[in-house]
Design an enzyme around this catalytic site. Sequence first.
Site, PDB file in Angstrom:
ATOM      1  N   VAL A  29       0.852  -1.187   0.000  1.00  0.00           N
ATOM      2  CA  VAL A  29       0.000   0.000   0.000  1.00  0.00           C
ATOM      3  C   VAL A  29       0.888   1.238   0.000  1.00  0.00           C
ATOM      4  O   VAL A  29       1.840   1.322   0.784  1.00  0.00           O
ATOM      5  CB  VAL A  29      -0.923   0.026   1.242  1.00  0.00           C
ATOM      6  CG1 VAL A  29      -1.763   1.298   1.276  1.00  0.00           C
ATOM      7  CG2 VAL A  29      -1.796  -1.221   1.302  1.00  0.00           C
ATOM      8  N   LEU A  51       0.437   5.295   0.424  1.00  0.00           N
ATOM      9  CA  LEU A  51      -0.451   6.405   0.786  1.00  0.00           C
ATOM     10  C   LEU A  51       0.260   7.718   0.504  1.00  0.00           C
ATOM     11  O   LEU A  51       1.451   7.861   0.802  1.00  0.00           O
ATOM     12  CB  LEU A  51      -0.818   6.351   2.270  1.00  0.00           C
ATOM     13  CG  LEU A  51      -1.671   5.178   2.738  1.00  0.00           C
ATOM     14  CD1 LEU A  51      -1.825   5.214   4.249  1.00  0.00           C
ATOM     15  CD2 LEU A  51      -3.025   5.189   2.052  1.00  0.00           C
ATOM     16  N   ALA A  95       2.516  -4.349   3.668  1.00  0.00           N
ATOM     17  CA  ALA A  95       3.425  -3.228   3.904  1.00  0.00           C
ATOM     18  C   ALA A  95       2.673  -1.973   3.497  1.00  0.00           C
ATOM     19  O   ALA A  95       1.892  -1.982   2.541  1.00  0.00           O
ATOM     20  CB  ALA A  95       4.696  -3.373   3.077  1.00  0.00           C
ATOM     21  N   CYS A  96       2.878  -0.889   4.236  1.00  0.00           N
ATOM     22  CA  CYS A  96       2.238   0.379   3.914  1.00  0.00           C
ATOM     23  C   CYS A  96       3.281   1.476   4.067  1.00  0.00           C
ATOM     24  O   CYS A  96       3.921   1.577   5.122  1.00  0.00           O
ATOM     25  CB  CYS A  96       1.051   0.623   4.837  1.00  0.00           C
ATOM     26  SG  CYS A  96       0.125   2.114   4.434  1.00  0.00           S
ATOM     27  N   VAL A  97       3.471   2.257   3.008  1.00  0.00           N
ATOM     28  CA  VAL A  97       4.452   3.334   3.035  1.00  0.00           C
ATOM     29  C   VAL A  97       3.804   4.634   2.566  1.00  0.00           C
ATOM     30  O   VAL A  97       2.756   4.620   1.920  1.00  0.00           O
ATOM     31  CB  VAL A  97       5.677   3.012   2.143  1.00  0.00           C
ATOM     32  CG1 VAL A  97       6.405   1.780   2.634  1.00  0.00           C
ATOM     33  CG2 VAL A  97       5.270   2.855   0.695  1.00  0.00           C
TER      34      VAL A  97
END
Length: 134
Positions: free
Chosen positions: A78, A80, A105-107
């Site tokens: 993801v 953002l 994973a979100c960055v």
Amino acid sequence: MNALKRHGIALGTGSQPLPFAQAVEVDGWLYVSGQTPLKDGIVADGGIVPQAHQCIRNLLAILENAGYGPEHVVRCGVWLDDPRDFAAFNQVFQTYFGAHPPARACVVSSLVIDCKVEVDCVAYRLPGAKGGSA
């Protein structure tokens, strides 16, 4: 090893085809390209919540077209645009993946189109299986 199967080649937004497949499948693994909140070439209005829904609906449509479902997703990435959108994105994400949560994973990153979120995934099902649990 089975041959690679490419899904959604030369599809694009508007009049320009994109130089990559929407997804590539081999030996039960499906790698889905990053999906943005585009519908008919237009970014969804209204901020992170409607954009997150559109991204995930786009992702699920590609999965379904390839014979996979949300239960087959093993990992999501993801991106953002704004870290303040993290909690709202999580609420939307849970509505689609709450029963089968993948690794994720979100960055925070600037995105190549003017939107708030992009999502990709990797899915797996036993080769030759259609639907059902992974």
